[in-house]
Design an enzyme around this catalytic site. Structure first.
Site, PDB file in Angstrom:
ATOM      1  N   ARG A  56      76.826  41.704  29.399  1.00  0.00           N
ATOM      2  CA  ARG A  56      76.139  42.752  30.158  1.00  0.00           C
ATOM      3  C   ARG A  56      76.670  44.118  29.775  1.00  0.00           C
ATOM      4  NH1 ARG A  56      79.913  45.081  30.874  1.00  0.00           N
ATOM      5  NH2 ARG A  56      81.608  44.839  32.357  1.00  0.00           N
ATOM      6  N   GLU A  62      81.056  52.032  37.854  1.00  0.00           N
ATOM      7  CA  GLU A  62      82.226  51.515  37.133  1.00  0.00           C
ATOM      8  C   GLU A  62      83.427  51.339  38.042  1.00  0.00           C
ATOM      9  OE1 GLU A  62      82.692  49.466  34.575  1.00  0.00           O
ATOM     10  OE2 GLU A  62      81.412  50.943  33.589  1.00  0.00           O
ATOM     11  N   GLY A 165      86.795  41.676  24.082  1.00  0.00           N
ATOM     12  CA  GLY A 165      87.497  42.941  24.224  1.00  0.00           C
ATOM     13  C   GLY A 165      86.625  44.149  24.011  1.00  0.00           C
ATOM     14  N   GLY A 167      84.202  45.218  26.164  1.00  0.00           N
ATOM     15  CA  GLY A 167      83.699  45.800  27.396  1.00  0.00           C
ATOM     16  C   GLY A 167      82.305  45.329  27.774  1.00  0.00           C
ATOM     17  N   SER A 169      81.718  42.117  28.720  1.00  0.00           N
ATOM     18  CA  SER A 169      81.945  40.972  29.596  1.00  0.00           C
ATOM     19  C   SER A 169      81.747  39.628  28.917  1.00  0.00           C
ATOM     20  CB  SER A 169      81.052  41.073  30.835  1.00  0.00           C
ATOM     21  OG  SER A 169      81.606  40.338  31.889  1.00  0.00           O
ATOM     22  N   SER A 170      82.421  39.448  27.796  1.00  0.00           N
ATOM     23  CA  SER A 170      82.386  38.160  27.121  1.00  0.00           C
ATOM     24  C   SER A 170      82.986  37.067  27.996  1.00  0.00           C
ATOM     25  CB  SER A 170      83.147  38.245  25.794  1.00  0.00           C
ATOM     26  OG  SER A 170      84.498  38.648  26.003  1.00  0.00           O
ATOM     27  N   ASP A 215      79.986  41.429  36.776  1.00  0.00           N
ATOM     28  CA  ASP A 215      79.761  40.825  35.467  1.00  0.00           C
ATOM     29  C   ASP A 215      79.012  39.503  35.591  1.00  0.00           C
ATOM     30  OD1 ASP A 215      81.265  42.968  34.664  1.00  0.00           O
ATOM     31  OD2 ASP A 215      83.079  41.795  34.266  1.00  0.00           O
ATOM     32  N   TYR A 271      93.614  46.747  34.507  1.00  0.00           N
ATOM     33  CA  TYR A 271      92.592  46.263  35.437  1.00  0.00           C
ATOM     34  C   TYR A 271      93.175  45.794  36.776  1.00  0.00           C
ATOM     35  CZ  TYR A 271      88.330  43.950  37.024  1.00  0.00           C
ATOM     36  OH  TYR A 271      87.235  43.570  37.761  1.00  0.00           O
TER      37      TYR A 271
END
Length: 508
Positions: A56, A62, A165, A167, A169-170, A215, A271
């Site tokens: 996504r 954010e 990595g 951003g 959302s793997s 996500d 995070y």
């Protein structure tokens, strides 16, 4: 999205056209065929089914989902697909898991006990942990529905095309696809979207991140062509928000910084630290205002949205905008120290010990910080929630097709630009490379530019007129990619920038 759509089942697709945009169908057909043939080569049999969940991009909103505020993401075409075959087991189950890129992702095997338990060591950051996380959550859901759950052995082959990595959302795409695959393997003919999202949100926390929920919701609920409005309070809800036809036509460009931003690795100082800071801000403010916070669905059980609800409980109901404006003023009044607060100061403010504070909020997901910047983090959350509200209102009251759209598009872009400023200045989650990508894009004609995902590297997202796509791509190539990476290959350069419109969510 019609009322109740989030309670419908994950759809079953019977063609590539049902899953991907027309320009991607031929490439994806070859990819899926390769997955099936590789599965047969590795395991000596054909897969029974393939589960899919996409990555996504977050348009706006954010770092506020874990504070339980509304967000506006969209699914992209890049996805994780998982081919599966099953066999019944009596004494526990064995899962064989492979990847189409075995040199990078080593083949593995693990046992699922007869009780459905599987060990996950979050400190190892093994790629198979994400599948285990989805499996654990799926089996937990199935056990809640039936105590007579029979173990199921699985052979699994994974092909993930969401950059790790980056951003996008793997991790959520992998966990959602894994949970979907396990539910189907264990006999669930229909998998409800809402159940899949709720179990995936909790499941991803098993790999060491205080995931908020945006996500997973975007990966599962999204509908092609629309943004997705996702809210978390009083309960999980999603609705499609259509993008109007505009003149000039618009699209989204996603540009990689090539600064790795694995939030599972950097979580203690990035995070997870932000999750803790937001939770601490809520608790300190509640103590100063003499409010009692109720436990909620935030990852640490308390949230800034919970603080807002407690503050306005029993009052004549002001508008959501007025509530958020009031919360901003309370932050500047009661969290006035811009240099931050120590553990000792926070423990004293909420009437507890440092030991108890650390045990309750910093043990499961450890963080590293001497001072916690509560004012800046809370201000970002409330201001970003206001920007999401404004962005959504603009979309819902867009000019008609024959009317002028330039001012409308500039207003949308300005909100995205303000988000980037806040992520850089208040939330400290940008980086020089992302800032530079945004500057170049705006100079070349983008309406709005901002980081997307957790930040600290990864990708940026840009609202652009379609007739400026080539100019922006060339500006990035000249002023960023070839300037920073003189030896960049043509293949990597081709992967650096993606033009995408909202895509479909999870499918079987």
């Amino acid at each position: 999205m019609a009322v109740g759509t989030i309670d419908q089942a994950v759809p079953v697709a019977h063609s590539m056209e049902a899953v991907y945009p027309p320009e991607a169908v031929q490439t994806q057909q070859k990819r899926w065929s390769h997955l099936s043939s590789r599965f047969s080569e590795i395991y000596g049999q054909s897969p029974e089914f393939i589960a899919r969940s996409p990555g996504r991009v977050n348009i706006i909103g954010e770092h506020i989902d874990y504070s339980l505020y509304e967000v506006l993401p969209m699914a992209i075409a890049a996805d994780v697909i998982i081919a599966v075959s099953t066999s019944k087991s009596t004494n526990g189950a064995i899962v064989n898991i492979s990847n189409v890129d075995p040199d990078k992702f080593k083949t593995g095997e693990f046992v699922v006990s007869t009780s459905g338990e599987v060990e996950i060591n979050a400190s190892t950051h093994e790629w198979t942990n994400y599948f285990k996380a989805g499996l654990r959550g799926a089996i937990g859901l199935l056990r809640d529905k039936s105590s007579d759950l029979k173990a199921c052995s699985m052979k699994v082959l994974v092909d993930g095309r969401v950059p790790s990595g980056g951003g996008l959302s793997s991790s959520a795409a992998f966990v959602c696809a894994s949970a979907l695959a396990v539910l189907r393997a264990y006999g669930q003919k229909e998998v409800l979207k809402k159940e899949l999202v709720e179990l995936a949100i909790v499941s991803e926390r098993a790999v060491g991140v205080n995931s908020g929920g945006m996500d997973q919701a975007a990966s599962v609920f999204s509908i092609r062509g629309d943004a997705l409005s996702v809210s978390f309070s009083p309960q999980l809800h999603a609705e499609a928000i259509a993008f109007p036809k505009t003149d000039p036509e618009i699209t989204f460009m996603i540009a990689q910084s090539f600064v790795a931003a694995d939030k599972h690795v950097t979580a203690p100082v990035c995070y997870n630290l932000r999750v803790v800071e937001c939770t601490l801000a809520a608790e300190v403010l509640a103590s100063k205002l003499k409010l009692k916070l109720k436990d909620d669905s935030g990852p640490l059980g308390r949230s800034l949205r919970g603080l807002q609800d407690a503050y306005f409980s029993g009052q004549s109901s002001p508008s959501d905008i007025e509530k958020l404006q009031k919360m901003k003023s309370l932050v500047t009044e009661y969290l006035s120290d811009e240099s931050g607060y120590t553990r000792e100061q926070i423990a004293d403010a909420i009437g507890t010990s440092v030991t108890d504070l650390e045990e309750r909020l910093m043990k499961i997901f450890p963080v590293r910080a001497e001072r916690f910047l509560l004012q800046q983090r809370a201000l970002h959350v409330f201001e970003e929630a206001l920007r999401v509200s404004s962005f959504k209102s603009l979309l819902q009251s867009a000019p008609r097709e024959h009317e002028g759209h330039e001012d409308f598009l500039k207003q949308l872009g300005d909100l995205m630009n303000q988000t980037q400023d806040s992520c850089r200045d208040l939330y400290d989650c940008s980086c020089p490379e992302l800032d530079e990508l945004c500057r170049i894009a705006k100079r070349a004609g983008a309406y709005g530019s901002r980081l997307t995902g957790a930040g600290w590297g990864g990708c940026s997202v840009h609202l652009v007129p379609k007739d400026r796509v080539d100019a922006i791509r060339l500006a990035w190539e000249k002023d960023y990619y070839r300037a920073k990476f003189p030896d960049i290959s043509e293949g990597k350069l081709a992967e650096a920038v993606v033009t995408s419109e909202p895509g479909h969510g999870s499918m079987m």
